[in-house]
Design a protein around this motif. Structure first.
Motif, short mmCIF file in Angstrom:
data_model
loop_
_atom_site.label_atom_id
_atom_site.label_comp_id
_atom_site.label_asym_id
_atom_site.label_seq_id
_atom_site.Cartn_x
_atom_site.Cartn_y
_atom_site.Cartn_z
N ARG A 177 -6.65 25.39 12.29
CA ARG A 177 -7.30 24.85 13.24
C ARG A 177 -8.34 24.36 12.66
NH1 ARG A 177 -7.84 29.49 17.72
NH2 ARG A 177 -7.64 30.23 15.83
N VAL A 178 -9.47 24.88 12.17
CA VAL A 178 -9.96 24.01 11.63
C VAL A 178 -9.76 23.52 10.14
CG1 VAL A 178 -12.28 25.21 9.58
CG2 VAL A 178 -11.79 26.27 11.51
N ALA A 179 -8.55 24.06 8.50
CA ALA A 179 -7.78 23.10 8.33
C ALA A 179 -7.49 21.72 9.04
CB ALA A 179 -6.71 23.44 7.51
N ALA A 180 -6.96 21.50 10.05
CA ALA A 180 -6.32 20.60 10.93
C ALA A 180 -8.13 19.20 11.21
CB ALA A 180 -5.56 20.85 12.01
N LEU A 181 -8.72 19.94 11.43
CA LEU A 181 -9.87 19.03 12.12
C LEU A 181 -10.29 18.42 10.73
CD1 LEU A 181 -12.10 18.41 14.01
CD2 LEU A 181 -12.78 20.35 13.06
N ARG A 182 -10.41 19.60 9.56
CA ARG A 182 -10.81 18.65 8.53
C ARG A 182 -9.79 17.76 7.75
NH1 ARG A 182 -9.88 21.71 4.93
NH2 ARG A 182 -11.00 23.41 5.60
N ALA A 183 -8.54 17.67 7.86
CA ALA A 183 -7.75 16.53 7.39
C ALA A 183 -7.98 15.81 8.22
CB ALA A 183 -6.26 17.03 7.44
N GLU A 184 -8.17 15.54 9.32
CA GLU A 184 -8.54 14.36 10.02
C GLU A 184 -9.36 13.57 9.76
OE1 GLU A 184 -10.18 14.34 14.97
OE2 GLU A 184 -8.14 16.00 14.74
N ARG A 185 -10.27 14.19 9.37
CA ARG A 185 -11.75 13.16 9.38
C ARG A 185 -10.92 12.22 7.99
NH1 ARG A 185 -17.79 15.00 8.99
NH2 ARG A 185 -18.46 13.62 7.44
N LEU A 186 -10.30 13.41 6.88
CA LEU A 186 -9.91 12.59 5.83
C LEU A 186 -9.53 11.46 5.96
CD1 LEU A 186 -9.98 15.76 3.40
CD2 LEU A 186 -11.07 13.77 3.08
N ARG A 187 -7.92 12.00 7.43
CA ARG A 187 -7.59 10.71 7.33
C ARG A 187 -8.17 9.55 7.78
NH1 ARG A 187 -2.99 7.75 6.53
NH2 ARG A 187 -1.91 7.31 7.69
N ARG A 188 -8.64 9.62 8.26
CA ARG A 188 -9.62 8.86 9.47
C ARG A 188 -10.23 7.42 8.19
NH1 ARG A 188 -11.63 12.38 13.00
NH2 ARG A 188 -13.79 12.11 12.11
N VAL A 189 -10.25 7.92 7.10
CA VAL A 189 -11.24 7.33 6.19
C VAL A 189 -10.63 6.81 4.97
CG1 VAL A 189 -13.24 7.50 4.77
CG2 VAL A 189 -13.54 8.32 6.73
N CYS A 190 -9.51 7.74 4.27
CA CYS A 190 -8.40 7.77 3.71
C CYS A 190 -7.68 7.03 3.58
CB CYS A 190 -8.39 8.93 3.02
SG CYS A 190 -9.51 9.47 2.36
N GLY A 191 -6.83 6.70 4.77
CA GLY A 191 -5.60 6.08 4.61
C GLY A 191 -5.05 6.63 4.10
N ASP A 192 -4.40 5.42 3.62
CA ASP A 192 -3.16 5.86 2.59
C ASP A 192 -3.42 5.98 0.82
OD1 ASP A 192 -1.28 5.58 5.31
OD2 ASP A 192 -1.22 3.36 5.06
#
Length: 407
Positions: free
Chosen positions: A81-96
């Motif tokens: 759950r913590v890893a998914a939260l962090r990955a979500e934030r990375l995805r919002r900024v880093c995109g593809d």
């Protein structure tokens, strides 16, 4: 999820079929006997350990029943759950754009990033662990690159970086004569060291550095010019991690406390804010006490939360807040005060007797005596169990008989 020194672990992907066939209801010697009938003794022992680790990982890791794990790797693995939260934030900024996990290990964080849709490359210096990482990607059907090398600017050519430095420096005695990993808060002894990471950051557009939750970030030799923010994350009331976000990944506010509890998520962001404590007499007669989440206290944002819920500290630096009414925020547990008295054995037992309270559970702050010892020393003779909060206030030590507010 770094892995430390090169391991001597054996791994054979053909064991996957054996693990799939292993009956769920077998335990201990029965399980080992079943494996011995199909594998040589040393292989049977290793497969039994893999099976045990998969069972222990349930509830912590997604696809735990299919992952290849090690004891150290599971200990260090981020809760899903913590890893998914962090990955979500990375995805919002880093995109593809590609993100490098510089200390990929068995893939706990990397798998979460891949599951979030990020293009990710894992760097792992241990050849055997790199094989396990590839096997975990195959087992979960996720895609990511894997490079077996020591992470450095020469092996990582992405603009975005995630790194969880290995902080183990040896072993320490544990329970039952066992030894466990010894971890250090000294950033010079991490791998990669903080000095190496700081030299790396100017080449990147942004990075996320996972730090020890107990670390005081003021002690880090960070250059004033570094664009950064800090995030403390807790899960079900336990402080899980502290992340340093830099460059374009940094948040607008310098500090954030992120609280994950019972499926809810709450964030509080800003700079530390000092809220004056209650007057001594008022603190002794409060109607409600709030026990804040550790992410609030660690981040220094407790004052902001207190201001938001119209509360104030019971005493300077204590942690408990006093309030006139409860709040349903997951950032704190609220307790209704039923009665209170000075911390004196005779007076506490008299208070408990008035409410027919016998055995008690103790929550405490600011007192040296353990909660268990206080419960044994102060417990009453009534027929009902009770909950008390013991605290060192500004001018006294006090015990509050309380009932938890259920939101």
């Amino acid at each position: 999820m770094g892995t430390g020194p090169v391991s001597t672990l054996r791994f054979d992907p053909r064991w996957a079929r054996i693990l799939d066939e292993l009956p769920e209801n077998l335990e201990g010697l029965q399980r080992l006997d079943w494996l011995h009938r199909r594998l040589p003794p040393e292989e049977a022992r290793q497969v039994a350990e893999f099976a045990d680790l998969r069972r222990r990982a349930r509830g912590k890791l997604v696809d735990a029943g299919h992952l290849w794990l090690t004891r150290k790797g599971l200990e260090q693995a981020t809760d899903a759950r913590v890893a998914a939260l962090r990955a979500e934030r990375l995805r919002r900024v880093c995109g593809d754009e590609a993100v490098a996990d510089a200390t990929a290990g068995l893939g706990g964080d990397l798998l979460a990033m891949a599951r979030a849709g990020l293009v990710v490359v894992g760097i792992e210096r241990d050849p055997t662990v790199a094989r396990l990482l590839r096997a975990n990607l195959e087992a979960t059907g996720l895609e990511a690159g894997v490079i077996c090398a020591r992470a450095s600017p020469h092996t990582v050519r992405t603009d975005w970086l995630f790194v969880d430095p290995d902080r183990r420096t040896g072993t320490r005695p544990g329970a039952g004569g066992r030894t466990g990993p010894r971890r250090t808060l000294d950033p010079r002894r991490w791998s990669p060291s903080l000095e190496e990471l700081l030299a790396w950051l100017p080449r990147l557009r942004g990075a996320c550095l996972k730090l020890p939750p107990a670390l005081n970030p003021a002690a880090l030799p960070l250059p004033p010019s570094l664009c950064r923010s800090l995030e403390w994350v807790s899960l079900e009331g336990e402080l899980k991690e502290l992340c340093l976000w830099t460059g374009e990944l940094a948040a607008e506010e310098p500090r954030t406390a992120t609280i994950l509890r019972r499926g809810a998520r709450e964030e509080l962001a800003g700079s530390p804010l000092k809220v004056p404590p209650l007057a001594a007499k008022t603190a002794e007669t409060v109607a409600w006490i709030a026990d804040p989440d550790p992410a609030l206290t660690a981040s220094g944002l407790l004052g902001r939360f207190a201001r938001r819920v119209s509360a104030a500290p019971l005493a300077p630096e204590l942690g408990y807040l006093g309030a006139c009414e409860p709040n349903d925020s997951p950032a704190a547990a609220f307790y209704r005060v039923i009665d209170s008295t000075p911390l004196d054995r005779r007076r506490v037992r008299a208070m408990l007797a008035r409410h027919d309270i016998g055995p008690i559970v103790v929550k405490k702050r600011g007192l040296q005596e353990t909660a268990a010892k206080l419960a044994a020393r102060l417990g009453g003779k009534g027929s009902r169990p009770g909950l008390v909060i013991a605290a060192k206030l500004e001018r006294s030590r006090r015990v509050f008989l309380v009932r938890k507010h259920e939101s």
